[in-house]
Design a protein around this motif. Structure first.
Motif, PDB file in Angstrom:
ATOM      1  N   GLU A   1       0.784  -0.926  -0.031  1.00  0.00           N
ATOM      2  CA  GLU A   1      -0.011  -0.174  -0.078  1.00  0.00           C
ATOM      3  C   GLU A   1       0.810   1.231   0.243  1.00  0.00           C
ATOM      4  N   TRP A   2       0.341   2.359  -0.490  1.00  0.00           N
ATOM      5  CA  TRP A   2       1.080   3.412  -0.398  1.00  0.00           C
ATOM      6  C   TRP A   2       0.080   4.769  -0.406  1.00  0.00           C
ATOM      7  N   ALA A   3       0.401   5.736   0.205  1.00  0.00           N
ATOM      8  CA  ALA A   3      -0.187   7.122   0.395  1.00  0.00           C
ATOM      9  C   ALA A   3       0.445   8.317   0.382  1.00  0.00           C
ATOM     10  N   GLU A   4      -0.005   9.405   0.005  1.00  0.00           N
ATOM     11  CA  GLU A   4       0.579  10.766   0.383  1.00  0.00           C
ATOM     12  C   GLU A   4       0.027  11.524   1.337  1.00  0.00           C
ATOM     13  N   VAL A   5       0.720  11.654   2.407  1.00  0.00           N
ATOM     14  CA  VAL A   5       0.271  12.416   3.828  1.00  0.00           C
ATOM     15  C   VAL A   5       1.238  13.640   3.951  1.00  0.00           C
ATOM     16  N   PHE A   6       0.607  14.686   4.303  1.00  0.00           N
ATOM     17  CA  PHE A   6       1.226  15.988   4.400  1.00  0.00           C
ATOM     18  C   PHE A   6       2.322  16.140   3.600  1.00  0.00           C
ATOM     19  N   GLY A   7       2.420  15.661   2.267  1.00  0.00           N
ATOM     20  CA  GLY A   7       2.899  16.335   1.053  1.00  0.00           C
ATOM     21  C   GLY A   7       4.230  15.327   0.765  1.00  0.00           C
TER      22      GLY A   7
ATOM     23  N   ARG B   1      -0.259  16.556  23.398  1.00  0.00           N
ATOM     24  CA  ARG B   1       0.842  15.672  22.807  1.00  0.00           C
ATOM     25  C   ARG B   1       1.673  16.053  21.771  1.00  0.00           C
ATOM     26  N   LEU B   2       0.981  16.602  20.676  1.00  0.00           N
ATOM     27  CA  LEU B   2       1.911  17.065  19.617  1.00  0.00           C
ATOM     28  C   LEU B   2       2.583  18.335  19.990  1.00  0.00           C
ATOM     29  N   ILE B   3       2.236  19.299  20.726  1.00  0.00           N
ATOM     30  CA  ILE B   3       3.185  20.141  21.286  1.00  0.00           C
ATOM     31  C   ILE B   3       4.340  19.621  22.160  1.00  0.00           C
ATOM     32  N   GLY B   4       3.980  18.639  23.008  1.00  0.00           N
ATOM     33  CA  GLY B   4       5.023  17.918  23.678  1.00  0.00           C
ATOM     34  C   GLY B   4       6.028  17.547  23.216  1.00  0.00           C
ATOM     35  N   ARG B   5       6.065  17.010  21.508  1.00  0.00           N
ATOM     36  CA  ARG B   5       6.898  16.273  21.133  1.00  0.00           C
ATOM     37  C   ARG B   5       7.894  17.109  20.662  1.00  0.00           C
ATOM     38  N   GLY B   6       7.813  18.474  20.604  1.00  0.00           N
ATOM     39  CA  GLY B   6       8.615  19.428  20.262  1.00  0.00           C
ATOM     40  C   GLY B   6       9.305  19.263  18.922  1.00  0.00           C
ATOM     41  N   GLN B   7       8.705  18.749  18.149  1.00  0.00           N
ATOM     42  CA  GLN B   7       9.102  18.415  16.757  1.00  0.00           C
ATOM     43  C   GLN B   7       8.498  19.152  15.550  1.00  0.00           C
ATOM     44  N   ASP B   8       7.328  19.864  15.858  1.00  0.00           N
ATOM     45  CA  ASP B   8       6.705  20.353  14.675  1.00  0.00           C
ATOM     46  C   ASP B   8       6.489  22.040  15.049  1.00  0.00           C
ATOM     47  N   SER B   9       6.514  22.782  14.140  1.00  0.00           N
ATOM     48  CA  SER B   9       6.073  24.303  14.163  1.00  0.00           C
ATOM     49  C   SER B   9       4.524  24.336  14.689  1.00  0.00           C
TER      50      SER B   9
ATOM     51  N   ASP C   1       2.127  26.135  13.195  1.00  0.00           N
ATOM     52  CA  ASP C   1       1.416  25.778  11.879  1.00  0.00           C
ATOM     53  C   ASP C   1       1.255  24.419  11.662  1.00  0.00           C
ATOM     54  N   THR C   2       2.313  23.488  11.724  1.00  0.00           N
ATOM     55  CA  THR C   2       2.241  22.221  11.415  1.00  0.00           C
ATOM     56  C   THR C   2       1.286  21.306  12.438  1.00  0.00           C
ATOM     57  N   ILE C   3       1.445  21.823  13.841  1.00  0.00           N
ATOM     58  CA  ILE C   3       0.545  21.361  14.669  1.00  0.00           C
ATOM     59  C   ILE C   3      -1.124  21.706  14.485  1.00  0.00           C
ATOM     60  N   ALA C   4      -1.206  23.067  13.903  1.00  0.00           N
ATOM     61  CA  ALA C   4      -2.725  23.415  13.642  1.00  0.00           C
ATOM     62  C   ALA C   4      -3.011  22.522  12.391  1.00  0.00           C
ATOM     63  N   HIS C   5      -2.257  22.132  11.430  1.00  0.00           N
ATOM     64  CA  HIS C   5      -2.730  21.525  10.570  1.00  0.00           C
ATOM     65  C   HIS C   5      -2.965  19.937  10.875  1.00  0.00           C
ATOM     66  N   ARG C   6      -2.119  19.542  11.571  1.00  0.00           N
ATOM     67  CA  ARG C   6      -2.236  18.042  12.217  1.00  0.00           C
ATOM     68  C   ARG C   6      -3.506  18.186  12.765  1.00  0.00           C
ATOM     69  N   MET C   7      -3.812  18.987  13.723  1.00  0.00           N
ATOM     70  CA  MET C   7      -5.315  18.794  14.344  1.00  0.00           C
ATOM     71  C   MET C   7      -6.338  19.029  13.482  1.00  0.00           C
ATOM     72  N   SER C   8      -6.351  19.755  12.447  1.00  0.00           N
ATOM     73  CA  SER C   8      -7.325  19.833  11.227  1.00  0.00           C
ATOM     74  C   SER C   8      -7.492  18.530  10.698  1.00  0.00           C
ATOM     75  N   GLU C   9      -6.305  17.883  10.559  1.00  0.00           N
ATOM     76  CA  GLU C   9      -6.390  16.466   9.686  1.00  0.00           C
ATOM     77  C   GLU C   9      -6.672  15.444  10.694  1.00  0.00           C
ATOM     78  N   ALA C  10      -6.779  15.574  11.743  1.00  0.00           N
ATOM     79  CA  ALA C  10      -6.975  14.728  12.765  1.00  0.00           C
ATOM     80  C   ALA C  10      -8.410  14.326  12.823  1.00  0.00           C
ATOM     81  N   VAL C  11      -9.288  15.352  12.729  1.00  0.00           N
ATOM     82  CA  VAL C  11     -10.800  14.999  12.526  1.00  0.00           C
ATOM     83  C   VAL C  11     -11.243  14.264  11.531  1.00  0.00           C
TER      84      VAL C  11
END
Length: 209
Positions: free
Chosen positions: A74-80, A135-143, A145-155
């Motif tokens: 399987e393959w997919a494009e996720v977050f570019g 949890r996303l903020i606590g990882r300290g790996q994303d900006s 803007d990226t966290i906001a995008h991930r939260m939107s995609e989470a739904v």
């Protein structure tokens, strides 16, 4: 020898599925009966990640060449970025009786189920949106803007929970880990698995004298 079970684990980013798989393998995979498929990806490595261990990191051109060769389960494009699972590697492990975990999203899960209808789907939910963001903020790996995008995609990701056979809410990590292990043990006791594992015993028990 029984054939291994194929488990599909999906969840929004930050729900804890990768940590759960890692803990399960560390605690109960020492006998080699459990494995996680190492996916190919075109995204950049993150701190602490190793090529061939966490992912097979490849260039976009190489990934597209593998798609053309139908090398992916399987393959997919996720977050570019592209993500894919090697079909050959998964099939070889299953044939050896190894239970394989696929850490993929709902799109990849649909592709896998088309080829492997008996794959066992498990969806991991966070206990709340607030906890997921923490949890996303606590990882300290994303900006931010990226966290906001991930939260939107989470739904969008979570809306597909009902396409899976099992649903786990990762509120307490140890409790969720116990439930994940219970799912694995339950799958191993299914009729088809037990028929393969105990074929000689069944023949002996049912032999007409």
């Amino acid at each position: 020898m029984r054939r291994g079970n194929l488990f599909i684990l999906s969840a929004p980013s930050g729900a804890g599925k990768s940590s759960l798989i890692k803990a399960l393998l560390e605690q109960h995979g020492q006998d080699g009966s459990l494995a996680v498929s190492v996916s190919h990806t075109t995204r950049q490595t993150r701190p602490g990640e190793e090529n061939g261990v966490h992912y097979h990191f490849v260039a976009v051109e190489e990934f597209k060449a593998l798609i053309a060769k139908e090398a992916f389960f399987e393959w997919a494009e996720v977050f570019g970025n592209f993500y894919g699972t090697s079909r050959l590697a998964v099939e070889e492990q299953l044939a050896k009786g190894i239970d394989v975990f696929l850490d993929i999203d709902w799109q990849g899960a649909r592709q896998v189920r088309e080829m492997m209808p008996d794959a066992i789907g498990i969806f991991i939910l966070p206990p709340s949106r607030q906890e997921l963001e923490r949890r996303l903020i606590g990882r300290g790996q994303d900006s931010s803007d990226t966290i906001a995008h991930r939260m939107s995609e989470a739904v969008s990701e979570m809306s597909h929970y009902d396409e899976y056979q099992y649903l786990l809410v990762n509120d307490d990590f140890d409790d969720t880990l116990d439930k994940l292990r219970a799912v694995v043990l339950s799958a191993r006791q299914r009729l088809a698995s037990q028929q393969q594992a105990h074929s000689a015993l069944l023949d002996a028990l049912l032999a007409v004298k």
